[in-house]
Design a protein around this motif. Structure first.
Motif, PDB file in Angstrom:
ATOM      1  N   GLU A 287       0.933  -1.255   0.076  1.00 46.59           N
ATOM      2  CA  GLU A 287       0.074  -0.213   0.008  1.00 46.59           C
ATOM      3  C   GLU A 287       0.960   1.122  -0.123  1.00 46.59           C
ATOM      4  O   GLU A 287       1.779   1.144   0.524  1.00 46.59           O
ATOM      5  CB  GLU A 287      -0.907   0.042   1.140  1.00 46.59           C
ATOM      6  N   VAL A 288       0.455   2.130  -0.610  1.00 40.34           N
ATOM      7  CA  VAL A 288       0.929   3.471  -0.308  1.00 40.34           C
ATOM      8  C   VAL A 288       0.055   4.582  -0.121  1.00 40.34           C
ATOM      9  O   VAL A 288      -1.175   4.655  -0.680  1.00 40.34           O
ATOM     10  CB  VAL A 288       1.824   4.044  -1.859  1.00 40.34           C
ATOM     11  N   PHE A 289       0.355   5.565   0.838  1.00 39.05           N
ATOM     12  CA  PHE A 289      -0.690   6.650   1.033  1.00 39.05           C
ATOM     13  C   PHE A 289       0.058   8.098   1.095  1.00 39.05           C
ATOM     14  O   PHE A 289       1.286   7.943   1.618  1.00 39.05           O
ATOM     15  CB  PHE A 289      -1.759   6.486   1.970  1.00 39.05           C
ATOM     16  N   ALA A 290      -0.600   9.045   1.081  1.00 39.87           N
ATOM     17  CA  ALA A 290      -0.202  10.407   1.103  1.00 39.87           C
ATOM     18  C   ALA A 290      -0.897  10.879   2.456  1.00 39.87           C
ATOM     19  O   ALA A 290      -2.040  10.389   2.648  1.00 39.87           O
ATOM     20  CB  ALA A 290      -0.602  11.240   0.167  1.00 39.87           C
ATOM     21  N   CYS A 291      -0.243  11.797   3.121  1.00 35.79           N
ATOM     22  CA  CYS A 291      -1.150  12.374   4.232  1.00 35.79           C
ATOM     23  C   CYS A 291      -0.481  13.946   4.185  1.00 35.79           C
ATOM     24  O   CYS A 291       0.603  14.298   4.511  1.00 35.79           O
ATOM     25  CB  CYS A 291      -0.798  11.765   5.445  1.00 35.79           C
ATOM     26  N   GLY A 292      -1.650  14.818   4.865  1.00 35.23           N
ATOM     27  CA  GLY A 292      -1.271  16.290   4.895  1.00 35.23           C
ATOM     28  C   GLY A 292      -2.771  16.772   5.404  1.00 35.23           C
ATOM     29  O   GLY A 292      -3.759  15.955   5.446  1.00 35.23           O
ATOM     30  N   THR A 293      -2.497  17.946   6.077  1.00 33.53           N
ATOM     31  CA  THR A 293      -3.628  18.757   6.744  1.00 33.53           C
ATOM     32  C   THR A 293      -4.753  18.779   5.575  1.00 33.53           C
ATOM     33  O   THR A 293      -6.113  18.496   5.970  1.00 33.53           O
ATOM     34  CB  THR A 293      -3.390  19.927   7.191  1.00 33.53           C
ATOM     35  N   ALA A 294      -4.626  19.177   4.541  1.00 33.47           N
ATOM     36  CA  ALA A 294      -5.501  19.440   3.420  1.00 33.47           C
ATOM     37  C   ALA A 294      -6.457  18.146   3.155  1.00 33.47           C
ATOM     38  O   ALA A 294      -7.505  18.294   2.924  1.00 33.47           O
ATOM     39  CB  ALA A 294      -4.970  20.145   2.246  1.00 33.47           C
ATOM     40  N   ALA A 295      -5.529  17.135   2.730  1.00 30.96           N
ATOM     41  CA  ALA A 295      -6.372  15.831   2.260  1.00 30.96           C
ATOM     42  C   ALA A 295      -6.520  14.881   3.441  1.00 30.96           C
ATOM     43  O   ALA A 295      -7.483  13.688   3.108  1.00 30.96           O
ATOM     44  CB  ALA A 295      -5.377  15.264   1.267  1.00 30.96           C
ATOM     45  N   GLY A 296      -5.892  15.003   4.584  1.00 31.37           N
ATOM     46  CA  GLY A 296      -6.131  14.063   5.428  1.00 31.37           C
ATOM     47  C   GLY A 296      -5.066  12.651   5.039  1.00 31.37           C
ATOM     48  O   GLY A 296      -3.953  12.943   4.772  1.00 31.37           O
ATOM     49  N   VAL A 297      -5.749  11.470   5.110  1.00 32.19           N
ATOM     50  CA  VAL A 297      -4.835  10.440   5.042  1.00 32.19           C
ATOM     51  C   VAL A 297      -5.375   9.749   3.637  1.00 32.19           C
ATOM     52  O   VAL A 297      -6.662   9.466   3.490  1.00 32.19           O
ATOM     53  CB  VAL A 297      -4.841   9.218   5.886  1.00 32.19           C
ATOM     54  N   ALA A 298      -4.754   9.927   2.362  1.00 29.57           N
ATOM     55  CA  ALA A 298      -5.191   9.851   0.999  1.00 29.57           C
ATOM     56  C   ALA A 298      -4.422   8.624   0.516  1.00 29.57           C
ATOM     57  O   ALA A 298      -3.392   8.632   0.181  1.00 29.57           O
ATOM     58  CB  ALA A 298      -4.909  11.074   0.294  1.00 29.57           C
ATOM     59  N   PRO A 299      -5.255   7.437  -0.010  1.00 30.80           N
ATOM     60  CA  PRO A 299      -4.785   6.564  -0.546  1.00 30.80           C
ATOM     61  C   PRO A 299      -4.167   6.557  -1.942  1.00 30.80           C
ATOM     62  O   PRO A 299      -4.597   7.352  -2.739  1.00 30.80           O
ATOM     63  CB  PRO A 299      -5.695   5.536  -0.410  1.00 30.80           C
ATOM     64  N   VAL A 300      -3.038   5.903  -2.244  1.00 28.29           N
ATOM     65  CA  VAL A 300      -2.470   6.124  -3.605  1.00 28.29           C
ATOM     66  C   VAL A 300      -2.994   5.111  -4.678  1.00 28.29           C
ATOM     67  O   VAL A 300      -2.666   3.611  -4.255  1.00 28.29           O
ATOM     68  CB  VAL A 300      -0.759   6.344  -3.757  1.00 28.29           C
ATOM     69  N   HIS A 301      -3.512   5.540  -5.591  1.00 30.36           N
ATOM     70  CA  HIS A 301      -4.320   4.469  -6.611  1.00 30.36           C
ATOM     71  C   HIS A 301      -2.890   4.001  -7.590  1.00 30.36           C
ATOM     72  O   HIS A 301      -2.825   2.994  -7.898  1.00 30.36           O
ATOM     73  CB  HIS A 301      -5.050   5.191  -7.501  1.00 30.36           C
ATOM     74  N   ARG A 302      -2.296   4.948  -8.063  1.00 32.11           N
ATOM     75  CA  ARG A 302      -1.439   4.605  -9.290  1.00 32.11           C
ATOM     76  C   ARG A 302      -0.030   5.600  -8.987  1.00 32.11           C
ATOM     77  O   ARG A 302      -0.252   6.725  -8.693  1.00 32.11           O
ATOM     78  CB  ARG A 302      -2.036   4.843 -10.714  1.00 32.11           C
ATOM     79  N   ILE A 303       1.173   5.115  -9.492  1.00 30.29           N
ATOM     80  CA  ILE A 303       2.415   5.788  -9.778  1.00 30.29           C
ATOM     81  C   ILE A 303       2.694   5.754 -11.216  1.00 30.29           C
ATOM     82  O   ILE A 303       2.900   4.729 -11.608  1.00 30.29           O
ATOM     83  CB  ILE A 303       3.483   5.327  -8.712  1.00 30.29           C
ATOM     84  N   LEU A 304       2.980   6.905 -11.718  1.00 31.44           N
ATOM     85  CA  LEU A 304       3.605   6.928 -13.076  1.00 31.44           C
ATOM     86  C   LEU A 304       5.071   7.523 -13.024  1.00 31.44           C
ATOM     87  O   LEU A 304       5.122   8.420 -12.132  1.00 31.44           O
ATOM     88  CB  LEU A 304       2.802   7.846 -13.942  1.00 31.44           C
ATOM     89  N   THR A 305       5.843   7.334 -13.867  1.00 29.24           N
ATOM     90  CA  THR A 305       6.975   8.247 -13.999  1.00 29.24           C
ATOM     91  C   THR A 305       7.322   8.524 -15.212  1.00 29.24           C
ATOM     92  O   THR A 305       6.772   8.232 -16.387  1.00 29.24           O
ATOM     93  CB  THR A 305       8.384   6.975 -13.576  1.00 29.24           C
ATOM     94  N   ASP A 306       8.322   9.646 -15.384  1.00 26.23           N
ATOM     95  CA  ASP A 306       8.760  10.084 -16.803  1.00 26.23           C
ATOM     96  C   ASP A 306       9.430   9.086 -17.655  1.00 26.23           C
ATOM     97  O   ASP A 306       9.568   9.319 -18.656  1.00 26.23           O
ATOM     98  CB  ASP A 306       9.537  11.424 -16.430  1.00 26.23           C
ATOM     99  N   THR A 307       9.798   8.033 -17.132  1.00 25.10           N
ATOM    100  CA  THR A 307      10.411   7.088 -18.101  1.00 25.10           C
ATOM    101  C   THR A 307       9.275   6.003 -18.414  1.00 25.10           C
ATOM    102  O   THR A 307       9.679   5.166 -19.031  1.00 25.10           O
ATOM    103  CB  THR A 307      11.640   6.346 -17.470  1.00 25.10           C
ATOM    104  N   GLY A 308       8.294   6.308 -18.327  1.00 18.13           N
ATOM    105  CA  GLY A 308       7.032   5.359 -18.747  1.00 18.13           C
ATOM    106  C   GLY A 308       6.797   4.338 -17.830  1.00 18.13           C
ATOM    107  O   GLY A 308       5.910   3.132 -18.135  1.00 18.13           O
TER     108      GLY A 308
END
Ligand SMILES: Cc1ncc(COP(=O)(O)O)c(C=O)c1O
Length: 348
Positions: A287-308
Protein backbone atom coordinates in the motif's frame (compact mmCIF):
# COMPACT_ATOMS: atom_id res chain seq x y z
CA UNK A 1 -14.80 38.78 -1.56
CA UNK A 2 -16.34 37.05 1.43
CA UNK A 3 -19.09 34.75 0.37
CA UNK A 4 -21.56 32.73 2.32
CA UNK A 5 -20.62 29.09 1.69
CA UNK A 6 -23.38 26.81 0.50
CA UNK A 7 -24.48 24.36 3.18
CA UNK A 8 -22.97 20.89 3.08
CA UNK A 9 -21.01 19.93 0.01
CA UNK A 10 -19.95 22.00 -2.99
CA UNK A 11 -17.46 24.11 -1.03
CA UNK A 12 -14.46 23.08 -3.09
CA UNK A 13 -11.04 23.82 -1.63
CA UNK A 14 -9.90 27.32 -0.79
CA UNK A 15 -12.38 29.21 -2.97
CA UNK A 16 -14.68 30.63 -0.27
CA UNK A 17 -13.60 32.61 2.76
CA UNK A 18 -15.14 33.40 6.12
CA UNK A 19 -16.16 36.92 7.13
CA UNK A 20 -13.06 37.86 9.11
CA UNK A 21 -9.28 37.87 9.15
CA UNK A 22 -6.86 38.48 11.99
CA UNK A 23 -3.87 40.70 11.31
CA UNK A 24 -0.79 42.15 12.98
CA UNK A 25 2.17 44.22 11.75
CA UNK A 26 5.85 44.21 12.53
CA UNK A 27 7.49 47.65 12.35
CA UNK A 28 10.43 49.27 14.14
CA UNK A 29 11.54 45.94 15.55
CA UNK A 30 8.31 44.91 17.29
CA UNK A 31 5.02 43.13 16.60
CA UNK A 32 1.77 45.02 17.18
CA UNK A 33 -1.04 43.16 18.90
CA UNK A 34 -3.36 41.39 16.45
CA UNK A 35 -6.83 42.61 15.52
CA UNK A 36 -9.91 40.95 14.09
CA UNK A 37 -11.05 42.66 10.89
CA UNK A 38 -13.45 42.13 8.02
CA UNK A 39 -12.14 39.99 5.15
CA UNK A 40 -11.35 42.54 2.46
CA UNK A 41 -8.65 43.35 -0.07
CA UNK A 42 -5.30 44.58 1.25
CA UNK A 43 -3.29 47.58 0.09
CA UNK A 44 0.41 47.06 -0.65
CA UNK A 45 3.06 49.35 -2.06
CA UNK A 46 4.16 48.25 -5.55
CA UNK A 47 7.60 48.07 -3.92
CA UNK A 48 6.47 45.70 -1.13
CA UNK A 49 9.44 43.34 -0.85
CA UNK A 50 7.39 40.15 -0.94
CA UNK A 51 6.40 40.91 -4.52
CA UNK A 52 10.02 41.06 -5.61
CA UNK A 53 11.99 38.68 -3.42
CA UNK A 54 9.27 36.38 -2.15
CA UNK A 55 9.93 36.57 1.60
CA UNK A 56 6.71 34.80 2.61
CA UNK A 57 5.81 31.88 4.85
CA UNK A 58 2.52 30.22 5.68
CA UNK A 59 0.83 27.44 7.61
CA UNK A 60 -2.18 25.24 7.08
CA UNK A 61 -4.35 23.77 9.82
CA UNK A 62 -7.97 22.76 10.20
CA UNK A 63 -10.90 23.19 12.54
CA UNK A 64 -13.44 20.38 12.59
CA UNK A 65 -16.95 20.20 13.96
CA UNK A 66 -16.95 17.74 16.84
CA UNK A 67 -19.13 14.71 16.18
CA UNK A 68 -20.58 14.52 19.68
CA UNK A 69 -20.57 18.00 21.19
CA UNK A 70 -21.45 21.50 20.03
CA UNK A 71 -17.78 22.34 19.69
CA UNK A 72 -15.23 23.18 17.05
CA UNK A 73 -11.86 21.43 17.37
CA UNK A 74 -8.72 23.09 16.03
CA UNK A 75 -6.12 20.42 15.30
CA UNK A 76 -2.45 20.81 16.26
CA UNK A 77 -2.36 24.62 16.42
CA UNK A 78 0.59 24.66 18.84
CA UNK A 79 2.64 22.48 16.47
CA UNK A 80 1.81 24.81 13.60
CA UNK A 81 2.95 27.76 15.71
CA UNK A 82 6.31 26.06 16.26
CA UNK A 83 6.72 25.27 12.56
CA UNK A 84 5.75 28.85 11.66
CA UNK A 85 8.51 30.12 13.96
CA UNK A 86 11.03 27.77 12.35
CA UNK A 87 9.96 28.91 8.89
CA UNK A 88 10.25 32.56 9.97
CA UNK A 89 13.76 32.08 11.33
CA UNK A 90 14.89 30.27 8.16
CA UNK A 91 13.54 33.08 5.99
CA UNK A 92 15.06 35.91 8.08
CA UNK A 93 11.62 36.94 9.33
CA UNK A 94 10.70 37.81 12.93
CA UNK A 95 9.07 34.99 14.94
CA UNK A 96 5.75 35.93 16.54
CA UNK A 97 5.56 36.69 20.26
CA UNK A 98 4.92 33.53 22.33
CA UNK A 99 1.28 32.51 22.17
CA UNK A 100 0.24 34.96 19.45
CA UNK A 101 -0.15 32.38 16.68
CA UNK A 102 -2.55 30.17 18.65
CA UNK A 103 -4.44 33.16 20.09
CA UNK A 104 -4.87 34.65 16.62
CA UNK A 105 -6.14 31.36 15.17
CA UNK A 106 -8.49 30.88 18.12
CA UNK A 107 -9.85 34.43 17.79
CA UNK A 108 -10.64 33.94 14.11
CA UNK A 109 -12.30 30.56 14.64
CA UNK A 110 -14.36 31.94 17.54
CA UNK A 111 -15.54 34.84 15.38
CA UNK A 112 -16.42 32.64 12.41
CA UNK A 113 -17.43 29.45 14.25
CA UNK A 114 -20.83 29.46 12.58
CA UNK A 115 -19.08 29.01 9.22
CA UNK A 116 -17.34 25.76 10.17
CA UNK A 117 -19.14 23.24 7.97
CA UNK A 118 -20.47 19.97 9.33
CA UNK A 119 -20.88 17.67 6.30
CA UNK A 120 -18.65 14.57 6.31
CA UNK A 121 -15.22 15.39 4.88
CA UNK A 122 -15.73 19.14 5.33
CA UNK A 123 -13.84 21.43 7.70
CA UNK A 124 -12.54 24.95 8.12
CA UNK A 125 -9.08 25.29 6.56
CA UNK A 126 -7.08 27.97 8.38
CA UNK A 127 -4.27 29.77 6.62
CA UNK A 128 -1.83 31.88 8.69
CA UNK A 129 0.64 33.77 6.52
CA UNK A 130 3.50 36.25 7.01
CA UNK A 131 4.85 38.46 4.23
CA UNK A 132 7.55 41.11 3.92
CA UNK A 133 5.83 44.38 3.06
CA UNK A 134 8.51 47.03 3.53
CA UNK A 135 8.49 49.17 0.39
CA UNK A 136 12.05 48.71 -0.89
CA UNK A 137 13.90 47.17 -3.79
CA UNK A 138 17.05 46.63 -1.72
CA UNK A 139 18.14 42.99 -1.78
CA UNK A 140 18.26 42.29 1.96
CA UNK A 141 15.79 41.03 4.59
CA UNK A 142 12.76 43.28 4.98
CA UNK A 143 12.30 45.14 8.27
CA UNK A 144 8.48 45.31 8.00
CA UNK A 145 6.07 42.40 7.91
CA UNK A 146 2.36 41.60 7.99
CA UNK A 147 0.91 38.55 9.72
CA UNK A 148 -2.57 37.46 8.65
CA UNK A 149 -4.86 34.57 9.38
CA UNK A 150 -7.71 33.79 7.00
CA UNK A 151 -10.01 30.80 6.82
CA UNK A 152 -11.84 28.87 4.15
CA UNK A 153 -14.70 26.37 4.62
CA UNK A 154 -13.63 23.37 2.53
CA UNK A 155 -14.75 19.99 1.32
CA UNK A 156 -12.04 17.72 0.16
CA UNK A 157 -8.65 18.81 -1.16
CA UNK A 158 -9.16 17.15 -4.50
CA UNK A 159 -11.32 19.29 -6.73
CA UNK A 160 -12.28 16.26 -8.79
CA UNK A 161 -13.78 14.68 -5.70
CA UNK A 162 -11.58 11.62 -6.26
CA UNK A 163 -10.65 9.88 -3.08
CA UNK A 164 -7.48 8.15 -4.33
CA UNK A 165 -4.38 9.77 -5.74
CA UNK A 166 -2.50 9.23 -8.95
CA UNK A 167 1.06 10.53 -8.59
CA UNK A 168 3.73 11.43 -11.14
CA UNK A 169 7.45 11.07 -10.44
CA UNK A 170 9.86 12.82 -12.79
CA UNK A 171 13.51 13.81 -12.76
CA UNK A 172 13.45 17.20 -14.52
CA UNK A 173 12.58 19.11 -11.38
CA UNK A 174 13.66 18.77 -7.80
CA UNK A 175 11.86 20.18 -4.78
CA UNK A 176 14.59 20.55 -2.19
CA UNK A 177 18.26 19.94 -1.53
CA UNK A 178 20.14 19.90 1.78
CA UNK A 179 20.71 23.41 3.08
CA UNK A 180 17.76 24.75 1.09
CA UNK A 181 14.27 25.53 2.36
CA UNK A 182 12.53 22.20 1.85
CA UNK A 183 11.90 21.56 5.54
CA UNK A 184 10.08 24.84 6.14
CA UNK A 185 6.86 26.24 4.73
CA UNK A 186 7.92 29.18 2.59
CA UNK A 187 5.95 30.31 -0.44
CA UNK A 188 8.95 29.88 -2.75
CA UNK A 189 8.91 26.11 -2.27
CA UNK A 190 5.47 26.05 -3.85
CA UNK A 191 6.26 28.55 -6.61
CA UNK A 192 9.21 26.40 -7.65
CA UNK A 193 6.99 23.33 -7.72
CA UNK A 194 4.22 24.66 -9.97
CA UNK A 195 5.85 23.53 -13.23
CA UNK A 196 6.17 20.00 -11.87
CA UNK A 197 2.54 20.10 -10.74
CA UNK A 198 1.52 21.18 -14.24
CA UNK A 199 3.53 18.25 -15.64
CA UNK A 200 1.78 15.88 -13.25
CA UNK A 201 -1.61 17.22 -14.30
CA UNK A 202 -0.64 16.92 -17.97
CA UNK A 203 -0.10 13.22 -17.25
CA UNK A 204 -3.55 12.97 -15.65
CA UNK A 205 -2.07 12.79 -12.17
CA UNK A 206 -3.21 14.64 -9.05
CA UNK A 207 0.15 15.10 -7.41
CA UNK A 208 3.89 15.19 -7.91
CA UNK A 209 5.88 12.45 -6.21
CA UNK A 210 9.19 14.14 -5.39
CA UNK A 211 12.44 12.21 -5.49
CA UNK A 212 15.69 13.01 -3.74
CA UNK A 213 17.65 15.79 -5.43
CA UNK A 214 21.01 14.03 -5.58
CA UNK A 215 20.25 10.69 -7.20
CA UNK A 216 16.54 10.78 -8.04
CA UNK A 217 16.36 7.35 -6.44
CA UNK A 218 14.45 7.71 -3.18
CA UNK A 219 10.91 8.87 -2.69
CA UNK A 220 10.73 12.04 -0.57
CA UNK A 221 7.16 13.34 -0.41
CA UNK A 222 4.17 14.42 -2.49
CA UNK A 223 3.45 18.00 -3.55
CA UNK A 224 1.75 18.97 -0.32
CA UNK A 225 1.71 15.70 1.58
CA UNK A 226 4.11 13.29 3.19
CA UNK A 227 4.48 9.72 1.97
CA UNK A 228 4.04 6.34 3.66
CA UNK A 229 4.28 2.85 2.25
CA UNK A 230 3.05 -0.36 3.82
CA UNK A 231 5.40 -3.33 3.57
CA UNK A 232 4.03 -6.80 4.08
CA UNK A 233 0.50 -7.74 5.01
CA UNK A 234 -1.71 -8.65 7.97
CA UNK A 235 0.31 -9.29 11.13
CA UNK A 236 3.55 -8.60 9.28
CA UNK A 237 2.52 -5.19 7.94
CA UNK A 238 4.84 -2.33 8.81
CA UNK A 239 4.81 1.32 7.85
CA UNK A 240 7.75 3.08 6.28
CA UNK A 241 8.11 6.82 5.77
CA UNK A 242 11.22 8.72 4.67
CA UNK A 243 13.15 10.21 7.60
CA UNK A 244 13.19 13.98 8.06
CA UNK A 245 16.66 14.61 6.73
CA UNK A 246 16.29 18.36 6.09
CA UNK A 247 14.66 18.23 2.66
CA UNK A 248 11.19 17.05 3.68
CA UNK A 249 8.48 19.10 5.38
CA UNK A 250 7.86 17.69 8.88
CA UNK A 251 4.13 17.25 8.43
CA UNK A 252 1.81 17.23 11.42
CA UNK A 253 -0.37 14.62 9.76
CA UNK A 254 2.76 12.49 9.31
CA UNK A 255 3.51 12.83 13.02
CA UNK A 256 -0.13 12.08 13.87
CA UNK A 257 -0.14 8.97 11.67
CA UNK A 258 3.05 7.72 13.35
CA UNK A 259 1.38 8.10 16.77
CA UNK A 260 -1.90 6.51 15.65
CA UNK A 261 -0.05 3.61 14.00
CA UNK A 262 1.90 3.07 17.22
CA UNK A 263 -1.38 2.91 19.16
CA UNK A 264 -2.53 0.18 16.75
CA UNK A 265 0.63 -1.79 17.44
CA UNK A 266 2.05 -1.23 13.96
CA UNK A 267 5.79 -0.91 13.51
CA UNK A 268 6.77 2.40 11.91
CA UNK A 269 10.22 2.86 10.37
CA UNK A 270 11.67 6.14 9.20
CA UNK A 271 14.07 5.11 6.47
CA UNK A 272 14.75 5.69 2.76
CA UNK A 273 12.25 4.23 0.29
CA UNK A 274 13.55 3.51 -3.19
CA UNK A 275 11.16 4.37 -6.00
CA UNK A 276 12.08 1.10 -7.73
CA UNK A 277 10.74 -0.82 -4.70
CA UNK A 278 7.48 1.08 -4.77
CA UNK A 279 7.08 0.39 -8.49
CA UNK A 280 7.77 -3.35 -8.20
CA UNK A 281 4.44 -5.20 -8.30
CA UNK A 282 6.17 -8.34 -6.98
CA UNK A 283 8.01 -6.47 -4.22
CA UNK A 284 7.01 -6.05 -0.57
CA UNK A 285 5.18 -2.69 -0.92
CA UNK A 286 1.47 -3.48 -0.63
CA UNK A 287 0.00 0.00 0.00
CA UNK A 288 1.05 3.62 -0.49
CA UNK A 289 -0.63 6.64 1.03
CA UNK A 290 -0.13 10.39 1.19
CA UNK A 291 -1.01 12.48 4.22
CA UNK A 292 -1.40 16.15 4.95
CA UNK A 293 -3.75 18.62 6.59
CA UNK A 294 -5.59 19.43 3.39
CA UNK A 295 -6.31 15.85 2.31
CA UNK A 296 -6.00 13.86 5.54
CA UNK A 297 -4.86 10.29 4.86
CA UNK A 298 -5.20 9.79 1.09
CA UNK A 299 -4.60 6.39 -0.50
CA UNK A 300 -2.49 6.23 -3.65
CA UNK A 301 -4.06 4.47 -6.60
CA UNK A 302 -1.32 4.64 -9.24
CA UNK A 303 2.22 5.91 -9.72
CA UNK A 304 3.62 6.95 -13.11
CA UNK A 305 7.13 8.02 -13.98
CA UNK A 306 8.73 10.12 -16.71
CA UNK A 307 10.40 7.00 -18.07
CA UNK A 308 7.04 5.37 -18.68
CA UNK A 309 7.06 3.05 -15.71
CA UNK A 310 3.72 2.62 -14.06
CA UNK A 311 2.26 0.68 -11.16
CA UNK A 312 -1.30 0.51 -9.99
CA UNK A 313 -0.92 0.15 -6.24
CA UNK A 314 -4.56 -0.73 -5.72
CA UNK A 315 -8.00 0.18 -7.03
CA UNK A 316 -9.28 0.65 -3.53
CA UNK A 317 -7.65 1.72 -0.26
CA UNK A 318 -5.68 -1.05 1.45
CA UNK A 319 -6.54 -2.22 4.99
CA UNK A 320 -3.75 -0.38 6.82
CA UNK A 321 -4.44 2.87 4.95
CA UNK A 322 -8.16 2.55 5.67
CA UNK A 323 -7.56 1.90 9.36
CA UNK A 324 -5.29 4.91 9.76
CA UNK A 325 -7.54 7.16 7.64
CA UNK A 326 -10.47 6.28 9.91
CA UNK A 327 -8.39 6.85 13.06
CA UNK A 328 -7.29 10.22 11.70
CA UNK A 329 -10.89 11.28 11.04
CA UNK A 330 -11.88 10.03 14.49
CA UNK A 331 -9.14 11.86 16.38
CA UNK A 332 -9.72 15.14 14.51
CA UNK A 333 -13.47 14.97 15.22
CA UNK A 334 -13.14 14.20 18.92
CA UNK A 335 -14.08 10.53 18.69
CA UNK A 336 -10.66 9.20 19.64
CA UNK A 337 -8.51 10.37 22.55
CA UNK A 338 -6.02 13.00 21.31
CA UNK A 339 -2.49 13.41 22.64
CA UNK A 340 -2.07 16.40 24.99
CA UNK A 341 -1.80 19.66 23.00
CA UNK A 342 -3.39 18.29 19.82
CA UNK A 343 -6.81 19.93 20.18
CA UNK A 344 -7.89 23.51 20.91
CA UNK A 345 -11.65 23.57 21.69
CA UNK A 346 -13.95 26.41 20.70
CA UNK A 347 -17.64 26.60 21.62
CA UNK A 348 -19.58 25.76 18.46
C1 LIG B 1 5.45 19.94 0.99
C2 LIG B 1 4.51 19.45 2.03
N1 LIG B 1 4.75 18.26 2.62
C3 LIG B 1 3.94 17.78 3.58
C4 LIG B 1 2.82 18.48 3.99
C5 LIG B 1 1.96 17.92 5.08
O1 LIG B 1 2.08 18.70 6.24
P1 LIG B 1 0.91 18.75 7.30
O2 LIG B 1 0.58 17.36 7.63
O3 LIG B 1 1.48 19.50 8.46
O4 LIG B 1 -0.23 19.46 6.66
C6 LIG B 1 2.52 19.70 3.39
C7 LIG B 1 1.34 20.43 3.82
O5 LIG B 1 1.33 21.52 4.14
C8 LIG B 1 3.38 20.21 2.40
O6 LIG B 1 3.13 21.39 1.81
Amino acid sequence: MTQQPPAGTGLGFGALFTKHVVSARYVAGAWSGFELRAFEDLRFSPAAMVMHYGQAIFEGLKAFRSTAADEVLIFRAADCARRFDRSATRMAMPPLPAGMFVDAVRTLVEADAAEVPSAPGSSLYIRPVMVADEPSLAVRPSIEFSFLVLASPVDSFFASGRSMIDAYAQRDHIRAALGGTGDVKCAGNYAGAMAAKADAQAHNCDEVLWLDAREHRDVEEFGAMNCFVVRGEDDHAELITPGLGGTILPGHTRATVITLAGRRGLTVREEPIELSQVLDPYGPVSEVFACGTAAGVAPVHRILTDTGEERTIGDRPGPVTSLLAADYVAVTHGELEPEPDWITKIAG
